[in-house]
Design a protein around this motif. Sequence first.
Motif, PDB file in Angstrom:
ATOM      1  N   GLY A  85      23.026  66.089  22.499  1.00  0.00           N
ATOM      2  CA  GLY A  85      23.411  65.834  21.116  1.00  0.00           C
ATOM      3  C   GLY A  85      23.832  67.115  20.417  1.00  0.00           C
ATOM      4  O   GLY A  85      23.561  68.227  20.898  1.00  0.00           O
ATOM      5  N   ASP A  87      22.515  67.977  17.816  1.00  0.00           N
ATOM      6  CA  ASP A  87      21.237  68.524  17.348  1.00  0.00           C
ATOM      7  C   ASP A  87      20.748  69.659  18.250  1.00  0.00           C
ATOM      8  O   ASP A  87      20.200  70.653  17.771  1.00  0.00           O
ATOM      9  CB  ASP A  87      20.159  67.433  17.305  1.00  0.00           C
ATOM     10  CG  ASP A  87      20.274  66.554  16.061  1.00  0.00           C
ATOM     11  OD1 ASP A  87      21.092  66.871  15.174  1.00  0.00           O
ATOM     12  OD2 ASP A  87      19.538  65.553  15.987  1.00  0.00           O
ATOM     13  N   CYS A 153      29.081  71.496   6.677  1.00  0.00           N
ATOM     14  CA  CYS A 153      29.242  70.170   7.268  1.00  0.00           C
ATOM     15  C   CYS A 153      30.474  69.508   6.647  1.00  0.00           C
ATOM     16  O   CYS A 153      30.530  69.323   5.430  1.00  0.00           O
ATOM     17  CB  CYS A 153      27.976  69.353   6.988  1.00  0.00           C
ATOM     18  SG  CYS A 153      27.900  67.789   7.886  1.00  0.00           S
ATOM     19  N   ALA A 186      30.676  66.433  13.049  1.00  0.00           N
ATOM     20  CA  ALA A 186      30.124  65.220  13.674  1.00  0.00           C
ATOM     21  C   ALA A 186      30.979  63.978  13.373  1.00  0.00           C
ATOM     22  O   ALA A 186      31.020  63.039  14.165  1.00  0.00           O
ATOM     23  CB  ALA A 186      28.684  64.991  13.212  1.00  0.00           C
ATOM     24  N   SER A 213      27.945  60.733  19.213  1.00  0.00           N
ATOM     25  CA  SER A 213      27.037  59.760  18.584  1.00  0.00           C
ATOM     26  C   SER A 213      27.695  58.897  17.523  1.00  0.00           C
ATOM     27  O   SER A 213      27.196  57.807  17.224  1.00  0.00           O
ATOM     28  CB  SER A 213      25.859  60.487  17.937  1.00  0.00           C
ATOM     29  OG  SER A 213      25.068  61.111  18.910  1.00  0.00           O
ATOM     30  N   ARG A 222      22.813  60.637  23.631  1.00  0.00           N
ATOM     31  CA  ARG A 222      22.420  62.013  23.325  1.00  0.00           C
ATOM     32  C   ARG A 222      23.372  62.993  24.027  1.00  0.00           C
ATOM     33  O   ARG A 222      23.045  63.610  25.048  1.00  0.00           O
ATOM     34  CB  ARG A 222      20.959  62.324  23.725  1.00  0.00           C
ATOM     35  CG  ARG A 222      19.917  61.346  23.235  1.00  0.00           C
ATOM     36  CD  ARG A 222      20.018  61.064  21.730  1.00  0.00           C
ATOM     37  NE  ARG A 222      19.874  62.282  20.951  1.00  0.00           N
ATOM     38  CZ  ARG A 222      20.744  62.654  20.006  1.00  0.00           C
ATOM     39  NH1 ARG A 222      21.806  61.917  19.717  1.00  0.00           N
ATOM     40  NH2 ARG A 222      20.553  63.768  19.353  1.00  0.00           N
TER      41      ARG A 222
HETATM   42  C1  LIG Z   1      24.449  62.635  13.408  1.00  0.00           C
HETATM   43  C2  LIG Z   1      24.726  64.060  13.059  1.00  0.00           C
HETATM   44  C3  LIG Z   1      24.487  65.099  13.967  1.00  0.00           C
HETATM   45  C4  LIG Z   1      23.728  64.911  15.251  1.00  0.00           C
HETATM   46  O1  LIG Z   1      24.430  64.388  16.231  1.00  0.00           O
HETATM   47  P1  LIG Z   1      23.728  64.102  17.647  1.00  0.00           P
HETATM   48  O2  LIG Z   1      24.819  64.445  18.581  1.00  0.00           O
HETATM   49  O3  LIG Z   1      23.370  62.659  17.629  1.00  0.00           O
HETATM   50  O4  LIG Z   1      22.545  65.005  17.809  1.00  0.00           O
HETATM   51  C5  LIG Z   1      24.853  66.382  13.617  1.00  0.00           C
HETATM   52  N1  LIG Z   1      25.401  66.636  12.418  1.00  0.00           N
HETATM   53  C6  LIG Z   1      25.611  65.669  11.518  1.00  0.00           C
HETATM   54  C7  LIG Z   1      26.221  66.020  10.222  1.00  0.00           C
HETATM   55  C8  LIG Z   1      25.266  64.359  11.802  1.00  0.00           C
HETATM   56  O5  LIG Z   1      25.422  63.418  10.871  1.00  0.00           O
END
Ligand SMILES: *Cc1c(COP(=O)(O)O)cnc(C)c1O
Length: 363
Positions: A85, A87, A153, A186, A213, A222
């Motif tokens: 992910g 994350d 972001c 993301a 995701s 993930r």
């Molecule tokens: C959902 C999200 C993530 C995490 O994404 P994963 O790949 O599921 O860990 C990261 N940044 C933002 C802004 C998100 O909304």
Amino acid sequence: MTEATGSGVNTLARQLVKELVPYASARSSMSGGAVWLNANENALAPAYQLDGTFNRYPSCQPKAVINAYAAYAGVGAEQVLVSRGADEGIELLIRSFCEPKLDSITICPPTYGMYAISAESNQTAVDKVLLLNSEQLDLDGIFATRPKLVFICSPNNPTGDLIPREQIIAVLEHFSGKALVVVDEAYIEFAPQASVVPLLSRYPHLVVLRTLSKAFGLAGLRCGFTLASADVINALKKMIAPYPIAEPVAQIAAQALSAAGIAQMQQSVATINQLRSVFIELTQQLPGVLRVWPSNANYVLLQVADAADCVSALINADILIRNQSSQLGLSQVVRVSIGSPDEMQRLQQAMLNYFSVNKREHA
Ligand SMILES: *Cc1c(COP(=O)(O)O)cnc(C)c1O
């Protein structure tokens, strides 16, 4: 056998761990309900097939996945890291670039919660410079901080807006040689023209986070990506676990990144963008909705009179949305993920019911 009760074990944990408040994910903090519109997942996801045996350890950075993502993103394979992910990308960046108890990161709330959580678990201070009007960077505020990493972001979660490219460039210029600038994309598939990936060739301290995701509909897989100069990627590779990507994950990621997989993703993005326009139009006409944020992603942020009441009214209709009122700089807001056409139909009916009842009570 009786369960061993750990008297004393809890006192063995690090002070940091005793004090840590874990991230309350949408999946952990709410359950039940038939319609899940609280985690920005893609309800239009395709099904995937696995084959083969799994007796061998997987490749740390499976070539098929790296090459496919590099081609999709328009960068070189040496500029791509795949992780558990996005994350894990966030966590690796903090662990690789922030000296515990010395370095700091800068974030711009209201924004994604994991930057601060990962920093805290690495004993890294977090400077919070609020977005102006919840959509523009406060450049003077950011330039007054001395971070190792700046997290931006765009499209921003939970507000949905794009951070202006010239502001991101201003941050890159200011922190050249001093800090990495991490742009979390993301949700970029919902606004692909806004990607800052073309800036990677100009700024070796730019890092872009991506994930399967959201638009790709694979939150359960993930699988995420970090795009950056080879120097940054090589630093992260020193810190990543030896086998971070399970073989089934690599197989499915490669299918998702095939030409057919990308076409299917783009199709679902077009559908979701269309459903979002219809939903925004409806909410703008509801008297109980006080503000509707414009969105460049698969969710919409709404200000209502009483966010907790709105969330629980929808739970009674079997629909889960997310209260975002605890976010710095926001109050009485709910975030609604765009679901399937059928789910949006149910949501819209439930919202019409809720707000017309409330209107009568308040009249
Ligand atoms: C959902 C999200 C993530 C995490 O994404 P994963 O790949 O599921 O860990 C990261 N940044 C933002 C802004 C998100 O909304």
